[in-house]
Structures are given as structure tokens and as C-alpha cells.
Design an enzyme around this catalytic site. Sequence first.
Site, PDB file in Angstrom:
ATOM      1  N   ASP A  58       0.811  -1.215   0.000  1.00  0.00           N
ATOM      2  CA  ASP A  58       0.000   0.000   0.000  1.00  0.00           C
ATOM      3  C   ASP A  58       0.849   1.271   0.000  1.00  0.00           C
ATOM      4  OD1 ASP A  58       0.961  -0.398   2.569  1.00  0.00           O
ATOM      5  OD2 ASP A  58      -0.991  -0.715   3.475  1.00  0.00           O
ATOM      6  N   ASN A 104      -7.484  -2.651  14.053  1.00  0.00           N
ATOM      7  CA  ASN A 104      -8.863  -2.938  13.643  1.00  0.00           C
ATOM      8  C   ASN A 104      -8.930  -4.172  12.732  1.00  0.00           C
ATOM      9  OD1 ASN A 104      -7.842  -2.004  11.229  1.00  0.00           O
ATOM     10  ND2 ASN A 104      -9.125  -0.176  11.112  1.00  0.00           N
ATOM     11  N   HIS A 131      -7.048  -4.656  10.017  1.00  0.00           N
ATOM     12  CA  HIS A 131      -6.750  -4.426   8.606  1.00  0.00           C
ATOM     13  C   HIS A 131      -5.467  -5.151   8.191  1.00  0.00           C
ATOM     14  CE1 HIS A 131      -4.439  -0.342   9.278  1.00  0.00           C
ATOM     15  NE2 HIS A 131      -3.629  -1.378   9.448  1.00  0.00           N
ATOM     16  N   GLU A 147      -9.454  -2.032   5.083  1.00  0.00           N
ATOM     17  CA  GLU A 147     -10.086  -1.663   6.343  1.00  0.00           C
ATOM     18  C   GLU A 147     -11.368  -2.471   6.563  1.00  0.00           C
ATOM     19  OE1 GLU A 147      -8.183   0.026   8.212  1.00  0.00           O
ATOM     20  OE2 GLU A 147      -8.323   2.176   7.873  1.00  0.00           O
TER      21      GLU A 147
END
Length: 237
Positions: A67, A136, A138, A143
Site C-alpha cells: 500500500d 482494527n 486491517h 479496512e
Amino acid sequence: MRIIKVKNYEEMSKIAADIIAAQITLHPQTVLGLATGSTPIGTYERLIELCNNGDVDFSQVTTINLDEYCDLDPTHEQSYRYFMNKHLLTKVNIDLENTHVPNGKAADIDAECKRYDELIQKKGGIDLQLLGIGHNGHIGFNEPSDEFVMGTHCVNLKESTINANSRFFNTTDDVPKRAITMGIKPIMQAGRILLIASGDDKKDILKKALFGPVTPLVPASILQLHKNLIVVTPLDL
Ligand code: PGA
């Protein structure tokens, strides 16, 4: 799934680096999927050491990163291109031409996502994908959401991610709000996945990801379905 329980961050980094080095030694033209964040820094340090000692040779390796933030120049200290160059790529004998990070500054983000998917395909997919996990759940910047997104796409980062990443910026306002991330498909199609996680703050999410229901609300939970997942962690699960 194979879980390798280690003593601490240092041992996790050493074992992860040794697994990556073994992969490169067996397949010198390996396509490595790489990750950023604080978790893999020790792994990269150890890989640099192995390379300097002549124990691993990156000359034929290709790397494809997960990313990149949108709107940050690759020369920006917090861009993931800058991170990768600083922590690994300029310190091993890899040809930088063979290292790939999405272009977050592309004028046409959709075209850039398409180019990245085509690049991954052209390289024959990823042989070994290194992953960290966000608080979270990810992976990359996939996400929590109500669906798994297959291909490279642009995401609006969750507030929790922006807050977690604000430690690297002067103010929360400076943290980019969007990023380009590889989708779930090339990650799940990787020949092998190496997931590393340390720090008590990651314990609950790692447990959820590995033993909870497979759901896009915890993106890393999809990894349970991978046939060759290795988890290296000092955490008691
Ligand atoms: P960290 O990030 O290694 O900095 O905890 C992991 C991630 O968000 O994937």
C-alpha cells in the site's frame, strides 16, 4: 495455519527474516509482497544483516508493497516508498527497478490501481507475502467493511487508522486520509503468507483474526482460509 510462538520481538524478527531468506535461497527470483509499519522493521534489519553477511542474495528478487498513502510524494519521509527504501531496499543488493509501491500521487488513481493489479499478474503473483495486522484487523489498508474488496483500490482510512498513524506526523491533520491498497485477492493467492504481530495491544485482534468468524469486519480473518499461513508472534493466543 502454523503458529510459531516466540519469546519476543527480536526472536520474531529473526525467524521471519530467516523464513524470507530461505524462500529467496530456494527461489532466487522470488516475488516478495512487503509491508510497512513498525512491526516489520526488525525483520528488515535482520534481512540486511543476512545480506551483508552474504547469506541471502536479493539480486533477482522482485518486491511488491501492499500500500501507499495518497497525495504523499515518494520523497516524503512518511511515504511508504521512503520507508521501504530507508529500512530495506537501499540496504540490500536489490535492483530498485524491481521494487514496486503504488503511486499515491498518480493523477488518475483508478488507472494506477488497474496498473498495479496488472503488474502483480504480470509478475506471476506473489510467492511470499509478509503481513502485519492493524488494531482494527486491517491487512494492507484493507479496512473493516461489509465486503472483501478483491483488487487494488483506493480507501478512505478509518479514524482509528488515522489516529494510529498520527504518531508519525506532526499533527493528526497531516495524516493522509486516503490510501491505495492491494486487495484481498493477490494476498490470498500468494503462495505463502507470513503474518507477524507483537505487542499486547495486538493480542485481542490477532485472536479474533485467527480464531473468530471469517468476516470483512475483521479483514485479516480471511487469512484463516489460506492453505499456507505462518504466524510468528510472541503473543499468547
Ligand atoms: P504496525 O502496523 O506494524 O505499525 O503496528 C501494522 C499495520 O497497521 O498493518
